[in-house]
Design a protein around this motif. Structure first.
Motif, mmCIF file in Angstrom:
data_model
loop_
_atom_site.group_PDB
_atom_site.id
_atom_site.type_symbol
_atom_site.label_atom_id
_atom_site.label_comp_id
_atom_site.label_asym_id
_atom_site.label_seq_id
_atom_site.Cartn_x
_atom_site.Cartn_y
_atom_site.Cartn_z
ATOM 1 N N ALA A 180 0.836 -1.202 0.000
ATOM 2 C CA ALA A 180 0.000 0.000 0.000
ATOM 3 C C ALA A 180 0.873 1.255 0.000
ATOM 4 C CB ALA A 180 -0.927 -0.002 1.210
ATOM 5 N N GLY A 181 1.942 1.253 0.814
ATOM 6 C CA GLY A 181 2.848 2.392 0.834
ATOM 7 C C GLY A 181 3.519 2.612 -0.505
ATOM 8 N N LEU A 182 3.950 1.535 -1.131
ATOM 9 C CA LEU A 182 4.598 1.655 -2.435
ATOM 10 C C LEU A 182 3.621 2.139 -3.497
ATOM 11 C CD1 LEU A 182 6.777 -1.551 -2.198
ATOM 12 C CD2 LEU A 182 7.657 0.785 -2.443
ATOM 13 N N ARG A 183 2.379 1.673 -3.442
ATOM 14 C CA ARG A 183 1.379 2.145 -4.413
ATOM 15 C C ARG A 183 1.047 3.624 -4.187
ATOM 16 N NH1 ARG A 183 2.750 -0.917 -7.941
ATOM 17 N NH2 ARG A 183 1.981 -3.061 -8.035
ATOM 18 N N GLU A 226 22.341 3.157 8.637
ATOM 19 C CA GLU A 226 21.304 2.580 7.772
ATOM 20 C C GLU A 226 20.174 3.584 7.575
ATOM 21 O OE1 GLU A 226 18.002 -0.943 8.122
ATOM 22 O OE2 GLU A 226 20.043 -1.413 8.770
ATOM 23 N N ALA A 227 20.019 4.084 6.360
ATOM 24 C CA ALA A 227 18.930 5.003 6.052
ATOM 25 C C ALA A 227 17.612 4.240 5.978
ATOM 26 C CB ALA A 227 19.202 5.718 4.734
ATOM 27 N N GLN A 228 16.507 4.911 6.267
ATOM 28 C CA GLN A 228 15.198 4.265 6.212
ATOM 29 C C GLN A 228 14.242 5.034 5.300
ATOM 30 O OE1 GLN A 228 13.637 4.171 10.187
ATOM 31 N NE2 GLN A 228 13.481 6.379 10.352
ATOM 32 N N ASP A 229 14.808 5.901 4.450
ATOM 33 C CA ASP A 229 13.953 6.765 3.630
ATOM 34 C C ASP A 229 13.259 6.029 2.484
ATOM 35 O OD1 ASP A 229 16.227 6.385 2.100
ATOM 36 O OD2 ASP A 229 16.834 8.492 2.124
ATOM 37 N N SER A 230 13.609 4.772 2.251
ATOM 38 C CA SER A 230 12.930 3.991 1.218
ATOM 39 C C SER A 230 12.040 2.900 1.801
ATOM 40 C CB SER A 230 13.963 3.355 0.271
ATOM 41 O OG SER A 230 14.675 4.357 -0.417
ATOM 42 N N ASP A 231 11.851 2.908 3.119
ATOM 43 C CA ASP A 231 10.975 1.938 3.764
ATOM 44 C C ASP A 231 9.531 2.249 3.364
ATOM 45 O OD1 ASP A 231 9.331 0.526 5.610
ATOM 46 O OD2 ASP A 231 10.985 0.484 7.058
ATOM 47 N N PRO A 232 8.804 1.274 2.807
ATOM 48 C CA PRO A 232 7.421 1.545 2.385
ATOM 49 C C PRO A 232 6.523 2.053 3.503
ATOM 50 C CG PRO A 232 8.161 -0.546 1.479
ATOM 51 C CD PRO A 232 9.218 -0.101 2.439
ATOM 52 N N ILE A 289 3.013 6.266 3.571
ATOM 53 C CA ILE A 289 1.670 6.634 4.025
ATOM 54 C C ILE A 289 1.762 6.917 5.523
ATOM 55 C CG2 ILE A 289 -0.730 5.912 4.385
ATOM 56 C CD1 ILE A 289 -0.518 4.066 2.036
ATOM 57 N N ALA A 290 1.155 8.002 5.969
ATOM 58 C CA ALA A 290 1.075 8.311 7.394
ATOM 59 C C ALA A 290 -0.239 7.726 7.902
ATOM 60 C CB ALA A 290 1.157 9.809 7.628
ATOM 61 N N LEU A 291 -0.207 6.464 8.331
ATOM 62 C CA LEU A 291 -1.443 5.740 8.630
ATOM 63 C C LEU A 291 -2.246 6.368 9.769
ATOM 64 C CD1 LEU A 291 -0.906 1.864 8.427
ATOM 65 C CD2 LEU A 291 -2.593 3.254 7.221
ATOM 66 N N GLY A 292 -1.569 6.749 10.857
ATOM 67 C CA GLY A 292 -2.293 7.343 11.968
ATOM 68 C C GLY A 292 -2.967 8.654 11.583
ATOM 69 N N PRO A 293 -2.220 9.623 11.041
ATOM 70 C CA PRO A 293 -2.857 10.855 10.585
ATOM 71 C C PRO A 293 -3.959 10.610 9.558
ATOM 72 C CG PRO A 293 -0.505 11.195 10.790
ATOM 73 C CD PRO A 293 -0.740 9.732 11.024
ATOM 74 N N LEU A 294 -3.763 9.647 8.667
ATOM 75 C CA LEU A 294 -4.792 9.330 7.673
ATOM 76 C C LEU A 294 -6.071 8.857 8.362
ATOM 77 C CD1 LEU A 294 -5.736 8.788 4.756
ATOM 78 C CD2 LEU A 294 -4.631 6.533 4.923
ATOM 79 N N ALA A 295 -5.939 7.969 9.325
ATOM 80 C CA ALA A 295 -7.115 7.428 10.015
ATOM 81 C C ALA A 295 -7.919 8.539 10.677
ATOM 82 C CB ALA A 295 -6.679 6.401 11.052
ATOM 83 N N TRP A 296 -7.237 9.420 11.397
ATOM 84 C CA TRP A 296 -7.972 10.423 12.180
ATOM 85 C C TRP A 296 -8.469 11.568 11.312
ATOM 86 C CZ3 TRP A 296 -9.852 8.029 15.847
ATOM 87 C CH2 TRP A 296 -9.144 6.997 16.467
ATOM 88 N N ALA A 297 -7.791 11.838 10.206
ATOM 89 C CA ALA A 297 -8.346 12.806 9.254
ATOM 90 C C ALA A 297 -9.625 12.256 8.634
ATOM 91 C CB ALA A 297 -7.319 13.133 8.176
ATOM 92 N N ALA A 298 -9.620 10.963 8.290
ATOM 93 C CA ALA A 298 -10.815 10.337 7.716
ATOM 94 C C ALA A 298 -11.954 10.315 8.733
ATOM 95 C CB ALA A 298 -10.493 8.914 7.257
ATOM 96 N N MET A 299 -11.650 9.975 9.972
ATOM 97 C CA MET A 299 -12.678 9.955 11.000
ATOM 98 C C MET A 299 -13.245 11.350 11.235
ATOM 99 S SD MET A 299 -13.262 6.875 12.147
ATOM 100 C CE MET A 299 -13.808 6.957 13.849
#
Length: 296
Positions: A61-64, A252-258, A262-272
């Motif tokens: 989902a993050g990659l998409r 170890e960089a993490q800038d390519s971690d899927p 997506i910011a799942l928490g902010p997405l959830a509460w914005a949708a709610m």
């Protein structure tokens, strides 16, 4: 698509720039897309694969969200949410098997009365809850209500589970069933995010990712639009800083971690908040707008 803080505006937070080229990310997405049906098909004999299925679905989902097509994101988030919650619900005492629809080829039956599946943690339940809220997935949320959260932590609980993780997951469970105790548990969790007993990398994650999303959970019904938008913008900026600037593992960089796309928490509460009929004035590459608006 915009990248980095230079793409920000008063009402928009831009995504960080991945450290890998597009071709490498496309190849990673293809590998994950191939893995998902194999994991789903294996569940009848290996129900423990629910947790890897969750991980692959949320990563894809993050990659998409980054690569497109964005319209593939909702189904992947729903799959990840249902798989994680089903894994948690199988820990309930033995009773009739759990039937859950994880997409084609149809509903599957899973045995109950199992030990905690390897890799399932309170934090994974929280992420799955956010994915379910963002997609308005009643199936996943009903499964969450069945999960014995106190049995999902490792034994003994890891410091992050004991200090904030269990309270966070239990607080969300209580909040969703309309129990006022949920707010108190969430306040307990947010206070734990600053606990000096956490290892430095764990405290960074708690302060940059977990604490801001709990603040949004506590504010999502607040009629003060400016206050919610300030908290949402702060959560997204901290999300970007965590995934683009911090290095929990030295060198170890993490800038390519899927997980960062997506910011799942902010997405959830914005949708709610949108579903409460309240305004959301911040947009971002990290937030699939169709999900915020309830259009998909």
């Amino acid at each position: 698509m915009t990248d980095g803080k230079d793409g920000d505006s008063a009402g928009f937070v831009a995504r960080h720039r991945p450290g890998r080229d597009r071709d490498a990310l496309v190849a990673q997405a293809a590998d994950r897309a191939d893995e998902i049906p194999m994991l789903r098909d294996s569940l009848a004999g290996r129900p423990g694969n629910l947790v890897p299925l969750t991980e692959e679905a949320l990563a894809l989902a993050g990659l998409r969200q980054l690569l497109g097509p964005e319209d593939a994101v909702p189904a992947l988030l729903r799959l990840g949410a249902r798989a994680a919650m089903a894994a948690g619900a199988t820990v309930t005492p033995a009773e009739p098997p759990l039937r859950v629809d994880l997409g084609p080829p149809g509903a599957i039956e899973l045995p109950r009365g199992r030990e905690r599946p390897t890799g399932l943690t309170p934090r994974r339940l929280v992420e799955a809850c956010h994915a379910a809220l963002a997609t308005r997935d009643r199936i996943a949320l009903d499964l969450f209500a069945q999960v014995p959260v106190d049995r999902i932590a490792r034994q003994p609980p890891a410091p992050e589970e004991r200090i904030y993780g269990l309270a966070h997951a239990q607080g969300l469970q209580a909040l969703l069933r309309g129990d006022a105790a949920g707010n108190q548990l969430l306040l307990q969790a947010i206070q734990g995010c600053n606990d000096t007993a956490l290892a430095p990398a764990a405290r960074d994650y708690a302060q940059f990712i977990v604490s801001p999303e709990i603040e949004l959970a506590l504010l999502h019904r607040d009629p003060d639009a400016a206050q919610f938008d300030k908290a949402l913008r702060n959560a997204l900026v901290l999300h970007r800083r965590y995934w683009s600037e911090l290095r929990p593992n030295p060198g170890e960089a993490q800038d390519s971690d899927p997980a960062g796309f997506i910011a799942l928490g902010p997405l959830a509460w914005a949708a709610m908040r949108h579903d409460q009929g309240l305004p959301v004035g911040i947009r971002s590459d990290y937030l699939p707008q169709g999900l915020v608006d309830g259009a998909v």
